[in-house]
Scaffold this motif. Structure first.
Motif, PDB file in Angstrom:
ATOM      1  N   PRO A 100       0.779  -1.158  -0.089  1.00  0.00           N
ATOM      2  CA  PRO A 100       0.000  -0.138   0.068  1.00  0.00           C
ATOM      3  C   PRO A 100       0.969   0.946   0.003  1.00  0.00           C
ATOM      4  O   PRO A 100       2.117   1.165   0.101  1.00  0.00           O
ATOM      5  N   ALA A 101       0.176   2.579  -0.189  1.00  0.00           N
ATOM      6  CA  ALA A 101       0.985   3.777  -0.351  1.00  0.00           C
ATOM      7  C   ALA A 101       1.399   4.095   1.297  1.00  0.00           C
ATOM      8  O   ALA A 101       0.800   3.469   2.198  1.00  0.00           O
ATOM      9  N   ILE A 102       2.527   4.767   1.147  1.00  0.00           N
ATOM     10  CA  ILE A 102       3.190   5.093   2.683  1.00  0.00           C
ATOM     11  C   ILE A 102       2.301   6.433   3.062  1.00  0.00           C
ATOM     12  O   ILE A 102       2.673   7.697   2.848  1.00  0.00           O
ATOM     13  N   ASP A 103       1.083   5.895   3.680  1.00  0.00           N
ATOM     14  CA  ASP A 103       0.145   7.008   4.088  1.00  0.00           C
ATOM     15  C   ASP A 103      -0.187   6.888   5.656  1.00  0.00           C
ATOM     16  O   ASP A 103      -0.786   7.871   6.333  1.00  0.00           O
ATOM     17  N   LYS A 131      -4.730  10.141   1.733  1.00  0.00           N
ATOM     18  CA  LYS A 131      -4.795   8.717   2.072  1.00  0.00           C
ATOM     19  C   LYS A 131      -4.790   7.847   0.721  1.00  0.00           C
ATOM     20  O   LYS A 131      -5.774   8.414  -0.054  1.00  0.00           O
ATOM     21  N   GLY A 132      -3.981   6.988   0.778  1.00  0.00           N
ATOM     22  CA  GLY A 132      -3.998   6.210  -0.445  1.00  0.00           C
ATOM     23  C   GLY A 132      -4.128   6.887  -1.828  1.00  0.00           C
ATOM     24  O   GLY A 132      -4.025   6.201  -2.813  1.00  0.00           O
ATOM     25  N   ARG A 133      -3.124   7.933  -1.712  1.00  0.00           N
ATOM     26  CA  ARG A 133      -2.820   8.959  -2.716  1.00  0.00           C
ATOM     27  C   ARG A 133      -4.141   9.102  -3.593  1.00  0.00           C
ATOM     28  O   ARG A 133      -4.176   9.091  -4.926  1.00  0.00           O
ATOM     29  N   ALA A 134      -5.389   9.193  -2.951  1.00  0.00           N
ATOM     30  CA  ALA A 134      -6.637   9.191  -3.522  1.00  0.00           C
ATOM     31  C   ALA A 134      -7.065  10.565  -4.063  1.00  0.00           C
ATOM     32  O   ALA A 134      -8.059  10.870  -4.736  1.00  0.00           O
ATOM     33  N   GLY A 135      -6.615  11.590  -3.169  1.00  0.00           N
ATOM     34  CA  GLY A 135      -6.854  13.067  -3.383  1.00  0.00           C
ATOM     35  C   GLY A 135      -8.209  13.367  -2.743  1.00  0.00           C
ATOM     36  O   GLY A 135      -8.611  14.349  -3.154  1.00  0.00           O
ATOM     37  N   ARG A 136      -8.480  12.452  -1.791  1.00  0.00           N
ATOM     38  CA  ARG A 136      -9.761  13.120  -1.127  1.00  0.00           C
ATOM     39  C   ARG A 136      -9.579  13.382   0.313  1.00  0.00           C
ATOM     40  O   ARG A 136     -10.134  14.254   0.904  1.00  0.00           O
ATOM     41  N   GLU A 137      -8.615  13.108   1.152  1.00  0.00           N
ATOM     42  CA  GLU A 137      -8.545  13.043   2.414  1.00  0.00           C
ATOM     43  C   GLU A 137      -6.884  13.343   2.897  1.00  0.00           C
ATOM     44  O   GLU A 137      -6.461  12.255   2.550  1.00  0.00           O
ATOM     45  N   MET A 138      -6.395  14.334   3.470  1.00  0.00           N
ATOM     46  CA  MET A 138      -4.970  14.469   3.627  1.00  0.00           C
ATOM     47  C   MET A 138      -4.636  13.502   4.707  1.00  0.00           C
ATOM     48  O   MET A 138      -5.258  13.187   5.691  1.00  0.00           O
ATOM     49  N   THR A 139      -3.358  13.108   4.840  1.00  0.00           N
ATOM     50  CA  THR A 139      -2.811  12.282   5.807  1.00  0.00           C
ATOM     51  C   THR A 139      -2.596  13.083   7.069  1.00  0.00           C
ATOM     52  O   THR A 139      -2.684  14.202   7.101  1.00  0.00           O
ATOM     53  N   GLU A 140      -2.211  12.228   8.152  1.00  0.00           N
ATOM     54  CA  GLU A 140      -1.851  12.816   9.482  1.00  0.00           C
ATOM     55  C   GLU A 140      -0.262  13.347   9.108  1.00  0.00           C
ATOM     56  O   GLU A 140       0.587  12.850   9.256  1.00  0.00           O
ATOM     57  N   ASP A 154       1.727  12.882  -3.604  1.00  0.00           N
ATOM     58  CA  ASP A 154       1.094  11.999  -4.223  1.00  0.00           C
ATOM     59  C   ASP A 154       1.571  11.346  -5.500  1.00  0.00           C
ATOM     60  O   ASP A 154       0.933  10.632  -6.107  1.00  0.00           O
ATOM     61  N   CYS A 155       2.698  11.634  -5.966  1.00  0.00           N
ATOM     62  CA  CYS A 155       3.750  11.422  -7.073  1.00  0.00           C
ATOM     63  C   CYS A 155       2.698  11.666  -8.171  1.00  0.00           C
ATOM     64  O   CYS A 155       2.357  13.057  -8.231  1.00  0.00           O
ATOM     65  N   ASP A 156       2.654  10.694  -9.132  1.00  0.00           N
ATOM     66  CA  ASP A 156       1.833  11.137 -10.292  1.00  0.00           C
ATOM     67  C   ASP A 156       0.469  11.369 -10.051  1.00  0.00           C
ATOM     68  O   ASP A 156      -0.156  11.391 -11.178  1.00  0.00           O
ATOM     69  N   HIS A 157      -0.194  11.071  -9.162  1.00  0.00           N
ATOM     70  CA  HIS A 157      -1.615  10.949  -8.895  1.00  0.00           C
ATOM     71  C   HIS A 157      -2.059  12.620  -8.447  1.00  0.00           C
ATOM     72  O   HIS A 157      -1.548  13.067  -7.419  1.00  0.00           O
TER      73      HIS A 157
END
Length: 427
Positions: A100-103, A131-140, A154-157
């Motif tokens: 999984p993404a490092i989130d 979170k999940g590099r999904a662009g919906r909710e920022m990580t901690e 989020d790299c190329d996302h």
């Protein structure tokens, strides 16, 4: 007390912009003295005769993908670390686009532990911005910084929701965190395999206009004006984006920009024959764009060069061009490819290492990247003129997807030192 004296070297100092013959003394993992000319102190130190080779700060590579966790068959911390050491890279800032993404702090801690166990070079993890590099909710972001994250991306996302991105930038600014973004309009660039123009049309390749990069950068700059965050554009590859970058810097925004070694040394004509090892993201650009990026690098408008090391297995590359995965490995080829710019007269060595070592180290807040007394003895010793033909089978990366397979190159790493200890020595 460990003391090593490297003598008879050509010292590349990107901070002073100089290239001089001299010696360098290493003591307890740091640079203890820099001695000009043939001067050498009476010392009990171990002496290494460089034989007139070049000695420069070790490369600090922002944007390396190591495929742990999730895709260890493509690249592990051990294989990436060995490749980095053989390529003169002493510090890797690793991307969070794993499976999984490092989130979260837990996944980040796993990556840090694996890196410390397996990699002979410094490894600095970056964490996902959402979170999940999904662009919906920022990580901690705060917890991830406490766990060791040096930047957030989020790299190329691309974060398409402007409100989410603005909130993340505002939060990052409050914590002093660095945000690394991929300037690209995601709708225009979706499924693109080439840059729009005559070449892409003649070859029937789905293409994207260079304006997609300009539009993405314009949006991000507007949000920087609103939030005041620290921002780094991972890859600027088109002439169209340069005026916006220049204005942002002139207006005092905290913005830096990088480009990849592939966009500096290759162009869209290399896609002839539909060779998927040349498929990268963003796609290779026109020769006019390549020359504009080199000029921007020489003038200091573009700050850093990175490998954008992206391992892909054979199964994901041996597909029709449009369907093949993007990306290329470049840890071992970064320096010899960059030396093409030196041998062509486009850049001198201090300018080249300003972008390879000094500027990325500064952007990450590191003491390395310099030839200065007290700086970490992270160094690369190389013969800038030694020719060779690259055989991808000999690469230390697990994946072999390099566009330089069979290419005639010039410049070999002779030794790489991390904290004064040799982590690679050529046979």
């Amino acid at each position: 007390m460990t003391r090593t004296l490297i003598t008879n070297a050509i010292l590349i100092d990107p901070e002073a912009g100089t290239e001089t013959r001299g010696s360098l003394l290493i003591e307890e993992g740091r640079i203890a003295a820099i001695l000009p000319g043939g001067e050498a102190p009476e010392t009990t130190a171990r002496i290494i005769d460089a034989g007139g080779a070049h000695l420069a700060p070790g490369i600090v590579d922002i944007g390396v993908k190591v495929c742990e966790p999730g895709e260890r068959h493509k690249e592990s911390f051990r294989s990436a670390g060995l490749a980095a050491a053989a390529g003169g890279v002493t510090t890797m800032a690793t991307r969070p686009d794993t499976l999984p993404a490092i989130d979260s702090p837990e996944v980040l801690e796993f990556s840090r532990r694996r890196a410390n166990e397996a990699a002979p070079v410094n490894v600095l993890p970056m964490a996902a911005l959402t979170k999940g590099r999904a662009g919906r909710e920022m990580t901690e972001i705060g917890f991830l910084m406490d766990a060791g994250a040096v930047a957030f991306t989020d790299c190329d996302h691309v974060v398409q929701d402007t409100k989410v991105f603005a909130r993340a930038l505002t939060y990052a600014r409050g914590l002093g965190a660095l945000v690394i973004a991929h300037p690209q309009d995601p709708c225009l660039s979706a499924w693109a395999a080439a840059t729009s123009g005559k070449f892409a049309s003649l070859h029937g390749l789905p293409a994207v206009s260079p304006m997609a990069e300009r539009m993405g950068l314009d949006r991000d700059i507007a949000l920087l004006e609103m939030t005041g965050a620290r921002y780094h554009a991972d890859q600027i590859t088109t002439a169209r984006a340069l005026p916006a970058l220049e204005r942002a810097k002139r207006n005092g925004l905290d913005i830096t920009a990088g480009t990849s070694i592939h966009h500096l040394t290759l162009n869209e004509l290399d896609l002839a024959g539909y060779r998927t090892f040349f498929k990268v993201k963003p796609p290779l650009r026109s020769e006019e764009d390549r020359q504009a990026i080199i000029a921007a690098l020489r003038d200091g408008l573009i700050d850093t060069i990175s490998s954008m090391h992206t391992p892909q297995d054979e199964e994901s590359k041996r597909l029709p061009f449009e369907e093949a995965a993007s990306g290329a490995v470049a840890l071992e080829t970064l320096l010899p490819a960059a030396l093409r710019l030196y041998h062509s007269g486009s850049l001198d060595l201090p300018t080249l290492f300003r972008a390879l070592s000094l500027n990325p180290a500064r952007r990450l807040g590191l003491q390395s990247g310099r030839l200065a007394v007290g700086a970490p003895a992270d160094l690369v010793l190389f013969d800038a003129h030694k020719p060779f033909v690259l055989d991808r089978a000999n690469l230390r990366s697990k994946s072999k997807n390099t566009p330089f397979d069979g290419a005639r190159m010039q410049g070999r790493v002779l030794a790489t030192y991390v904290a004064g200890s040799a982590v690679y020595e050529a046979e």
